[in-house]
Design a protein around this motif. Sequence first.
Motif, PDB file in Angstrom:
ATOM      1  N   LYS A   2       0.824  -1.208   0.000  1.00 29.61           N
ATOM      2  CA  LYS A   2       0.000   0.000   0.000  1.00 29.61           C
ATOM      3  C   LYS A   2       0.860   1.260   0.000  1.00 29.61           C
ATOM      4  N   ALA A   3       0.346   2.296  -0.677  1.00 31.65           N
ATOM      5  CA  ALA A   3       0.993   3.601  -0.639  1.00 31.65           C
ATOM      6  C   ALA A   3       0.845   4.178   0.758  1.00 31.65           C
ATOM      7  N   GLU A   4       1.796   5.060   1.134  1.00 31.86           N
ATOM      8  CA  GLU A   4       1.764   5.689   2.459  1.00 31.86           C
ATOM      9  C   GLU A   4       0.431   6.383   2.727  1.00 31.86           C
ATOM     10  N   SER A   5      -0.068   7.100   1.710  1.00 30.34           N
ATOM     11  CA  SER A   5      -1.332   7.828   1.904  1.00 30.34           C
ATOM     12  C   SER A   5      -2.492   6.874   2.143  1.00 30.34           C
ATOM     13  N   ASP A   6      -2.441   5.678   1.543  1.00 29.48           N
ATOM     14  CA  ASP A   6      -3.507   4.695   1.745  1.00 29.48           C
ATOM     15  C   ASP A   6      -3.474   4.126   3.166  1.00 29.48           C
ATOM     16  N   VAL A   7      -2.267   3.873   3.676  1.00 25.65           N
ATOM     17  CA  VAL A   7      -2.136   3.357   5.048  1.00 25.65           C
ATOM     18  C   VAL A   7      -2.692   4.384   6.034  1.00 25.65           C
ATOM     19  N   ARG A   8      -2.321   5.634   5.828  1.00 24.90           N
ATOM     20  CA  ARG A   8      -2.795   6.704   6.711  1.00 24.90           C
ATOM     21  C   ARG A   8      -4.318   6.831   6.635  1.00 24.90           C
ATOM     22  N   ALA A   9      -4.859   6.769   5.415  1.00 23.15           N
ATOM     23  CA  ALA A   9      -6.312   6.846   5.230  1.00 23.15           C
ATOM     24  C   ALA A   9      -7.006   5.667   5.914  1.00 23.15           C
ATOM     25  N   ASP A  10      -6.402   4.474   5.835  1.00 23.21           N
ATOM     26  CA  ASP A  10      -6.971   3.299   6.500  1.00 23.21           C
ATOM     27  C   ASP A  10      -7.009   3.493   8.012  1.00 23.21           C
ATOM     28  N   LEU A  11      -5.953   4.079   8.565  1.00 24.71           N
ATOM     29  CA  LEU A  11      -5.908   4.322  10.008  1.00 24.71           C
ATOM     30  C   LEU A  11      -6.965   5.333  10.431  1.00 24.71           C
ATOM     31  N   LEU A  12      -7.129   6.388   9.631  1.00 26.78           N
ATOM     32  CA  LEU A  12      -8.155   7.386   9.948  1.00 26.78           C
ATOM     33  C   LEU A  12      -9.553   6.776   9.878  1.00 26.78           C
ATOM     34  N   ALA A  13      -9.811   5.978   8.835  1.00 30.00           N
ATOM     35  CA  ALA A  13     -11.127   5.338   8.695  1.00 30.00           C
ATOM     36  C   ALA A  13     -11.376   4.368   9.844  1.00 30.00           C
ATOM     37  N   ALA A  14     -10.333   3.621  10.219  1.00 31.16           N
ATOM     38  CA  ALA A  14     -10.475   2.692  11.346  1.00 31.16           C
ATOM     39  C   ALA A  14     -10.734   3.460  12.639  1.00 31.16           C
ATOM     40  N   GLY A  15     -10.049   4.585  12.807  1.00 33.62           N
ATOM     41  CA  GLY A  15     -10.270   5.408  13.990  1.00 33.62           C
ATOM     42  C   GLY A  15     -11.709   5.881  14.076  1.00 33.62           C
ATOM     43  N   ALA A  26     -12.885   4.270  25.918  1.00 33.42           N
ATOM     44  CA  ALA A  26     -12.662   2.826  25.861  1.00 33.42           C
ATOM     45  C   ALA A  26     -11.788   2.396  24.685  1.00 33.42           C
ATOM     46  N   ALA A  27     -11.710   3.222  23.661  1.00 30.11           N
ATOM     47  CA  ALA A  27     -10.933   2.861  22.462  1.00 30.11           C
ATOM     48  C   ALA A  27      -9.445   2.825  22.778  1.00 30.11           C
ATOM     49  N   THR A  28      -8.748   1.891  22.140  1.00 31.64           N
ATOM     50  CA  THR A  28      -7.298   1.795  22.328  1.00 31.64           C
ATOM     51  C   THR A  28      -6.606   1.838  20.969  1.00 31.64           C
ATOM     52  N   VAL A  29      -5.311   2.089  21.004  1.00 29.28           N
ATOM     53  CA  VAL A  29      -4.506   2.061  19.776  1.00 29.28           C
ATOM     54  C   VAL A  29      -4.585   0.668  19.151  1.00 29.28           C
ATOM     55  N   ASP A  30      -4.545  -0.376  19.982  1.00 24.93           N
ATOM     56  CA  ASP A  30      -4.625  -1.744  19.453  1.00 24.93           C
ATOM     57  C   ASP A  30      -5.937  -1.979  18.708  1.00 24.93           C
ATOM     58  N   ASP A  31      -7.041  -1.400  19.206  1.00 25.26           N
ATOM     59  CA  ASP A  31      -8.323  -1.522  18.506  1.00 25.26           C
ATOM     60  C   ASP A  31      -8.221  -0.933  17.102  1.00 25.26           C
ATOM     61  N   VAL A  32      -7.588   0.226  17.003  1.00 22.42           N
ATOM     62  CA  VAL A  32      -7.457   0.900  15.710  1.00 22.42           C
ATOM     63  C   VAL A  32      -6.559   0.092  14.778  1.00 22.42           C
ATOM     64  N   PHE A  43       1.024   2.532  12.652  1.00 20.20           N
ATOM     65  CA  PHE A  43       0.246   3.506  13.422  1.00 20.20           C
ATOM     66  C   PHE A  43       1.150   4.618  13.936  1.00 20.20           C
ATOM     67  N   TYR A  44       2.261   4.230  14.581  1.00 21.40           N
ATOM     68  CA  TYR A  44       3.114   5.230  15.221  1.00 21.40           C
ATOM     69  C   TYR A  44       3.965   6.016  14.218  1.00 21.40           C
ATOM     70  N   ARG A  45       3.982   5.586  12.984  1.00 16.12           N
ATOM     71  CA  ARG A  45       4.631   6.387  11.944  1.00 16.12           C
ATOM     72  C   ARG A  45       3.830   7.674  11.705  1.00 16.12           C
ATOM     73  N   TYR A  46       2.507   7.599  11.891  1.00 16.62           N
ATOM     74  CA  TYR A  46       1.633   8.738  11.581  1.00 16.62           C
ATOM     75  C   TYR A  46       1.086   9.443  12.817  1.00 16.62           C
ATOM     76  N   PHE A  47       0.897   8.709  13.900  1.00 13.73           N
ATOM     77  CA  PHE A  47       0.256   9.286  15.086  1.00 13.73           C
ATOM     78  C   PHE A  47       1.025   8.876  16.337  1.00 13.73           C
ATOM     79  N   SER A  48       1.199   9.818  17.259  1.00 13.50           N
ATOM     80  CA  SER A  48       1.939   9.511  18.488  1.00 13.50           C
ATOM     81  C   SER A  48       1.067   8.787  19.518  1.00 13.50           C
ATOM     82  N   GLY A  49      -0.235   8.742  19.277  1.00 12.60           N
ATOM     83  CA  GLY A  49      -1.150   8.056  20.177  1.00 12.60           C
ATOM     84  C   GLY A  49      -2.579   8.287  19.720  1.00 12.60           C
TER      85      GLY A  49
END
Length: 200
Positions: A2-15, A26-32, A43-49
């Motif tokens: 996956k392209a970097e932008s796609d991974v980031r978009a997937d994380l945002l959508a999952a969030g 109740a949400a955790t980083v592991d859930d995302v 995850f930590y490449r794009y967000f610190s938490g």
Amino acid sequence: MKAESDVRADLLAAGERVFADRGYQAATVDDVIRASGTSRASFYRYFSGKEKLFDELSRACFREMRELIRALPSRDGRHPADRATTVGTLERYSELNERYGGVIRAWSELTGPTDSPMYESGKTAVRAMFKEMEATLHAVDPEDVRHGEESLDPGGDRAVRAALLFLLIERSSFYVSNRVSRVDPRRLPPTLATLVHRGY
């Protein structure tokens, strides 16, 4: 791969999904990570938490919400948009509530502890949306001219009318879009459009 932008978009959508399903606390980083099908390193490449992920979703939600509130008056700024246009805007508003349900839910939890990270951002977002609705009402009727024989607000307090109109749109959209109510989400925008026009 996956392209970097796609991974980031997937994380945002999952969030979006995780915050909507579990709530912010109740949400955790592991859930995302699980919901996105990515890795902890990704995850930590794009967000610190989860706070940073939430902040980005919160900003995106606020921008879209503001654009939709601003779309309620017509282009000339003197009268509300026609009913069909208002219905379309409110349909998009309901979709936004469904997508960002977790963000809006966290903003709404203002009765929680004041040291919660969501308390200040929620208060700021809600106050800003009240101001946006007040500006929208001012654009439609800058001199607060009363239409008809009786005013719904004889005191002329535009801030109160703006808050009530925003809460009507926001809370009804939130509860219907997130299936708290038994109302079919497709039935809400036409009725809500009528109430909004009456509010103008």
